[in-house]
Design a protein around this motif. Sequence first.
Motif, PDB file in Angstrom:
ATOM      1  N   VAL A 145     -38.067 -88.064  12.099  1.00  0.00           N
ATOM      2  CA  VAL A 145     -38.631 -89.406  11.920  1.00  0.00           C
ATOM      3  C   VAL A 145     -38.084 -90.026  10.638  1.00  0.00           C
ATOM      4  O   VAL A 145     -38.163 -89.454   9.559  1.00  0.00           O
ATOM      5  N   ALA A 146     -37.488 -91.195  10.800  1.00  0.00           N
ATOM      6  CA  ALA A 146     -36.805 -91.844   9.682  1.00  0.00           C
ATOM      7  C   ALA A 146     -37.060 -93.350   9.714  1.00  0.00           C
ATOM      8  O   ALA A 146     -36.196 -94.148   9.381  1.00  0.00           O
ATOM      9  N   GLY A 147     -38.272 -93.705  10.141  1.00  0.00           N
ATOM     10  CA  GLY A 147     -38.575 -95.131  10.263  1.00  0.00           C
ATOM     11  C   GLY A 147     -39.348 -95.693   9.082  1.00  0.00           C
ATOM     12  O   GLY A 147     -39.667 -96.878   9.057  1.00  0.00           O
ATOM     13  N   GLY A 164     -39.837 -96.440   2.779  1.00  0.00           N
ATOM     14  CA  GLY A 164     -39.332 -95.874   1.535  1.00  0.00           C
ATOM     15  C   GLY A 164     -39.594 -96.752   0.321  1.00  0.00           C
ATOM     16  O   GLY A 164     -38.755 -96.836  -0.580  1.00  0.00           O
ATOM     17  N   THR A 165     -40.764 -97.386   0.287  1.00  0.00           N
ATOM     18  CA  THR A 165     -41.020 -98.334  -0.809  1.00  0.00           C
ATOM     19  C   THR A 165     -41.062 -97.644  -2.175  1.00  0.00           C
ATOM     20  O   THR A 165     -40.604 -98.204  -3.160  1.00  0.00           O
ATOM     21  N   ARG A 166     -41.601 -96.416  -2.208  1.00  0.00           N
ATOM     22  CA  ARG A 166     -41.699 -95.750  -3.516  1.00  0.00           C
ATOM     23  C   ARG A 166     -40.323 -95.417  -4.081  1.00  0.00           C
ATOM     24  O   ARG A 166     -40.086 -95.492  -5.265  1.00  0.00           O
ATOM     25  N   LEU A 167     -39.399 -95.046  -3.209  1.00  0.00           N
ATOM     26  CA  LEU A 167     -38.052 -94.710  -3.680  1.00  0.00           C
ATOM     27  C   LEU A 167     -37.302 -95.966  -4.108  1.00  0.00           C
ATOM     28  O   LEU A 167     -36.480 -95.940  -5.023  1.00  0.00           O
ATOM     29  N   LYS A 183     -33.686 -94.584   4.270  1.00  0.00           N
ATOM     30  CA  LYS A 183     -33.777 -93.459   3.330  1.00  0.00           C
ATOM     31  C   LYS A 183     -32.813 -92.324   3.697  1.00  0.00           C
ATOM     32  O   LYS A 183     -32.294 -91.629   2.837  1.00  0.00           O
ATOM     33  N   MET A 204     -35.954 -91.144  15.031  1.00  0.00           N
ATOM     34  CA  MET A 204     -36.792 -92.347  15.131  1.00  0.00           C
ATOM     35  C   MET A 204     -36.492 -93.262  13.948  1.00  0.00           C
ATOM     36  O   MET A 204     -36.577 -92.852  12.789  1.00  0.00           O
ATOM     37  N   GLN A 259     -39.210 -97.187  16.503  1.00  0.00           N
ATOM     38  CA  GLN A 259     -40.653 -97.060  16.658  1.00  0.00           C
ATOM     39  C   GLN A 259     -41.284 -98.443  16.792  1.00  0.00           C
ATOM     40  O   GLN A 259     -40.605 -99.458  16.629  1.00  0.00           O
ATOM     41  N   PRO A 296     -43.644-100.815  10.176  1.00  0.00           N
ATOM     42  CA  PRO A 296     -43.615 -99.732  11.164  1.00  0.00           C
ATOM     43  C   PRO A 296     -45.009 -99.118  11.336  1.00  0.00           C
ATOM     44  O   PRO A 296     -45.798 -99.093  10.389  1.00  0.00           O
ATOM     45  N   ASP A 297     -45.286 -98.624  12.546  1.00  0.00           N
ATOM     46  CA  ASP A 297     -46.664 -98.203  12.850  1.00  0.00           C
ATOM     47  C   ASP A 297     -46.986 -96.751  12.471  1.00  0.00           C
ATOM     48  O   ASP A 297     -47.889 -96.149  13.033  1.00  0.00           O
ATOM     49  N   GLY A 298     -46.242 -96.195  11.535  1.00  0.00           N
ATOM     50  CA  GLY A 298     -46.548 -94.850  11.029  1.00  0.00           C
ATOM     51  C   GLY A 298     -45.798 -93.772  11.794  1.00  0.00           C
ATOM     52  O   GLY A 298     -45.324 -94.004  12.904  1.00  0.00           O
ATOM     53  N   VAL A 315     -37.515 -87.273   7.383  1.00  0.00           N
ATOM     54  CA  VAL A 315     -36.166 -87.439   6.826  1.00  0.00           C
ATOM     55  C   VAL A 315     -36.077 -87.070   5.344  1.00  0.00           C
ATOM     56  O   VAL A 315     -35.015 -86.701   4.853  1.00  0.00           O
ATOM     57  N   ASP A 316     -37.192 -87.131   4.633  1.00  0.00           N
ATOM     58  CA  ASP A 316     -37.071 -87.033   3.173  1.00  0.00           C
ATOM     59  C   ASP A 316     -37.046 -85.617   2.609  1.00  0.00           C
ATOM     60  O   ASP A 316     -36.968 -85.442   1.403  1.00  0.00           O
ATOM     61  N   LYS A 362     -50.724-101.619   0.444  1.00  0.00           N
ATOM     62  CA  LYS A 362     -49.356-101.678  -0.117  1.00  0.00           C
ATOM     63  C   LYS A 362     -49.019-103.086  -0.601  1.00  0.00           C
ATOM     64  O   LYS A 362     -49.659-104.052  -0.214  1.00  0.00           O
TER      65      LYS A 362
HETATM   66  P1  UTP Z   1     -43.929 -91.602   4.003  1.00  0.00           P
HETATM   67  O1  UTP Z   1     -45.354 -91.528   4.312  1.00  0.00           O
HETATM   68  O2  UTP Z   1     -43.456 -90.873   2.814  1.00  0.00           O
HETATM   69  O3  UTP Z   1     -43.525 -93.122   3.948  1.00  0.00           O
HETATM   70  O4  UTP Z   1     -43.137 -91.110   5.270  1.00  0.00           O
HETATM   71  P2  UTP Z   1     -42.173 -93.884   3.598  1.00  0.00           P
HETATM   72  O5  UTP Z   1     -42.293 -95.171   4.343  1.00  0.00           O
HETATM   73  O6  UTP Z   1     -40.932 -93.093   3.852  1.00  0.00           O
HETATM   74  O7  UTP Z   1     -42.229 -94.134   2.045  1.00  0.00           O
HETATM   75  P3  UTP Z   1     -43.204 -95.079   1.192  1.00  0.00           P
HETATM   76  O8  UTP Z   1     -44.602 -94.570   1.427  1.00  0.00           O
HETATM   77  O9  UTP Z   1     -43.001 -96.494   1.675  1.00  0.00           O
HETATM   78  O10 UTP Z   1     -42.723 -94.866  -0.195  1.00  0.00           O
HETATM   79  C1  UTP Z   1     -42.989 -89.770   5.594  1.00  0.00           C
HETATM   80  C2  UTP Z   1     -41.974 -89.662   6.705  1.00  0.00           C
HETATM   81  O11 UTP Z   1     -42.404 -90.363   7.848  1.00  0.00           O
HETATM   82  C3  UTP Z   1     -41.431 -91.324   8.233  1.00  0.00           C
HETATM   83  C4  UTP Z   1     -40.616 -91.595   6.998  1.00  0.00           C
HETATM   84  O12 UTP Z   1     -39.334 -92.072   7.346  1.00  0.00           O
HETATM   85  C5  UTP Z   1     -40.589 -90.220   6.364  1.00  0.00           C
HETATM   86  O13 UTP Z   1     -39.640 -89.406   7.010  1.00  0.00           O
HETATM   87  N1  UTP Z   1     -42.132 -92.527   8.698  1.00  0.00           N
HETATM   88  C6  UTP Z   1     -43.138 -93.070   7.981  1.00  0.00           C
HETATM   89  C7  UTP Z   1     -41.713 -93.114   9.869  1.00  0.00           C
HETATM   90  O14 UTP Z   1     -40.764 -92.625  10.530  1.00  0.00           O
HETATM   91  N2  UTP Z   1     -42.340 -94.240  10.275  1.00  0.00           N
HETATM   92  C8  UTP Z   1     -43.354 -94.804   9.599  1.00  0.00           C
HETATM   93  O15 UTP Z   1     -43.895 -95.841  10.054  1.00  0.00           O
HETATM   94  C9  UTP Z   1     -43.773 -94.190   8.410  1.00  0.00           C
END
Ligand code: UTP
Length: 472
Positions: free
Chosen positions: A106-108, A111-114, A120, A157, A186, A211-213, A247-248, A349
């Motif tokens: 899952v890579a959707g 990544g706001t914190r980074l 990402k 994703m 997603q 994105p819906d999580g 992905v991270d 956020k």
């Molecule tokens: P995080 O909860 O760390 O969120 O996602 P994020 O969006 O990467 O970073 P912030 O919170 O904005 O800084 C954990 C994992 O879930 C994936 C992210 O890509 C990461 O691999 N993810 C998160 C999704 O694929 N979709 C989403 O809607 C949210």
Amino acid sequence: MSADPAIMERLHRHGQEHLVQYWAELEAEARAVLVAEIESIDFEQLDRLIAQFVRGDEDIHVAASDVEPIEVTRMPETDGQRASRRRSASLGAEMLAAGEVGVVLVAGGSGTRLGFEGPKGTFPIGPVSSASLFQIHAEKIVALSRRHGRPIPLYIMTSPENHQATIDFLDRHDRFGLEHLRCFPQGRMPVVDRVTGKVLLSSRDHVSFAPDGHGGVLAALAAPAGDQSCLDEMRDLGVNTLFYFQVDNPMVRIADPTFLGLHREAAAEMSFKVVERQAPEEKLGVVVRVKGRPSVIEYSDLAPELAARRIGSGTLELWAGSIAVHILERSFVERMAGDGRLPYHRAIKKTPFLDDSGRENRPDSPNSVKFEQFIFDALPRAERWSIVETDRAGEFEPLKNAVGPESPATVHQRMSDQFGDWLEQAGAVVPRRPDGGVAFGIEISPLFALDAAELRAKIEPGLVVERPIYLR
Ligand code: UTP
């Protein structure tokens, strides 16, 4: 002139008519785009979420009396337990060789914190090579496929925002040698103002969506796309078991055969890897039983006194922290995508938006609520499950922040430390600092060696590492 009466009536009914406040200024094409976006919103569902998460102030903490620890397959300590894990690993290897395993990444996320421009997965994280997260993950899959003699399909994703950028990046790098790769986007949810619950506009003709999580993966895998959904394609390929990761975390042991074998032996529908939580406030989901059912409680939803409860003076009672590495049976995903909607959570956020006077706003503090589903909420719905302890140093250091904990600096060090350990096990001499960390960047491509045992066969004992090294 205003928008179509049916749309106006709908917006009015849900208190969201401001979404067309710039209608008179829009060209026909922009109007059509805005209407399509509005029509894609399920306002009845949104009303319920706003009532619950924006207007409501319900206590999100689970009652302490409902929570108890869950049984976990712990790290092996005896010869018998080690032999049993080796048997599980053989079973997992058979699953890989039979082509039964697919990988879902899952890579959707945004990544706001980074705070990195672009997906990402394209972040250059290799401590010496600057290889991207995607490259490191892909090379592991290519190496595993070679080891087990079967291509392992990878499903990535993306989000609607980063989908094309992800595909372009992977194409530019010839998909890093992957034989079977599919990217699928997603779903998304509207973003609302944290005080009023009004849906935000990102511009005059666009609704603000997020994105819906990562839990959105269940619906996205089942969504019709092209000739067939990802799940249909997997069924045709004979893929029954999905290894899921995020992905991270560049240290993840993708499709770890031992984990696969333990999952299969338990006839589990969903499995979790966990590590021992180091402190009550550590930001990991906590795997527990709630009213008897296996569940995950987000760190922020765990009452502080419960998070801190200890067994005697030692370990935390609720010690099992999820590292977001799972195995899911395809049949379970199909069932969940069909009838088992996951609940939504609230994420507060910062979201840029267009205000009522038409000015673009970039807030300094969190101004909005996003609605997200979490994959771990599928656990209570599983008929059988397995929870497996793993060693944190070996496979978990996610990249979340630009600086401080879980940042490029900590990830580089942790990766180099692990590769340094592997080299030492192979008889090399690796310089270390007084705190035990390796003294400079060390990196081993998964294509050179996937683990310490493979490395041992490839390097000369007595090698002295004198400067940053990248074995490829
Ligand atoms: P995080 O909860 O760390 O969120 O996602 P994020 O969006 O990467 O970073 P912030 O919170 O904005 O800084 C954990 C994992 O879930 C994936 C992210 O890509 C990461 O691999 N993810 C998160 C999704 O694929 N979709 C989403 O809607 C949210």
